[in-house]
Design a protein around this motif. Structure first.
Motif: not given
Length: 191
Positions: A23-32, A167-173, A179-187
């Motif tokens: 996410l833009t915040s730097g956190k990770h999530s399973n929904r966008y 949402t998850y902190e990247p180091d605790n995701c 092993g799932l790659p994180a994508i950044k779909p936003g602007s």
């Protein structure tokens, strides 16, 4: 417009994504929520923004403002629904700013809008820009509040859709742990 009708529009336009996202915040999530998928359809955008405008119709709004990118179309359509002008902020040297000879007069009643909020950081920056120019922020309107109402912006806030998204902190995701790659779909790009 009911919650189910709003969800139906997001579903029809494939604006609700599942997977592993940065996410833009730097956190990770399973929904966008990719609101650009909704905003590319004028008929849906108009319906959603007219509904959002109803919540602020009696506030004496003189100007609607949103942050680039996500807030530009929302600002325009809410401004149209309220019969007032629409402007937007942009980042300049990493800081939110009013550019393009846009202005806000002291005492001007301003509604801040956005497509999606998670932490409310961009909206908070827009609020500060308005206040620094002497404007009066009458409220915040968003299409989707991913914070589940937890983002405290200090002004009345209305959302068409309020959702709880983990949402998850990247180091605790847990998605990273799988092993799932994180994508950044936003602007906006985040490291």
């Amino acid at each position: 417009m009911t919650r189910e009708e709003v969800l139906d529009i997001f579903s029809k336009t494939e604006a609700m994504l599942t997977g592993h996202f940065r996410l833009t915040s730097g956190k990770h999530s399973n929904r966008y929520f990719q609101c650009a998928q909704v905003l590319q359809h004028p008929q849906y955008t108009g319906m959603l923004c007219q509904e959002l405008a109803k919540d602020f119709a009696d506030q004496g709004v003189q100007t609607v403002i949103g942050p680039a990118m996500g807030g530009i179309i929302v600002s325009y359509e809410v401004g149209r629904a309220l019969g007032v002008r629409s402007i937007f902020t942009e980042r300049e040297n990493g800081k939110m700013a009013l550019r393009r000879n846009f202005h806000i007069e002291p005492g001007e009643k301003v509604l801040v809008v956005e497509d999606v909020i998670t932490t409310g950081g961009s909206v908070a920056e827009v609020i500060e820009v308005v206040k620094a120019l002497g404007g009066e922020v009458v409220g915040v309107g968003v299409l989707v509040d991913r914070s589940n109402g937890k983002a405290d912006l200090g002004v009345p806030t209305k959302a068409l859709l309020t959702v709880t998204v983990e949402t998850y902190e990247p180091d605790n995701c847990p998605l990273c742990a799988q092993g799932l790659p994180a994508i950044k779909p936003g602007s906006r790009q985040v490291p």
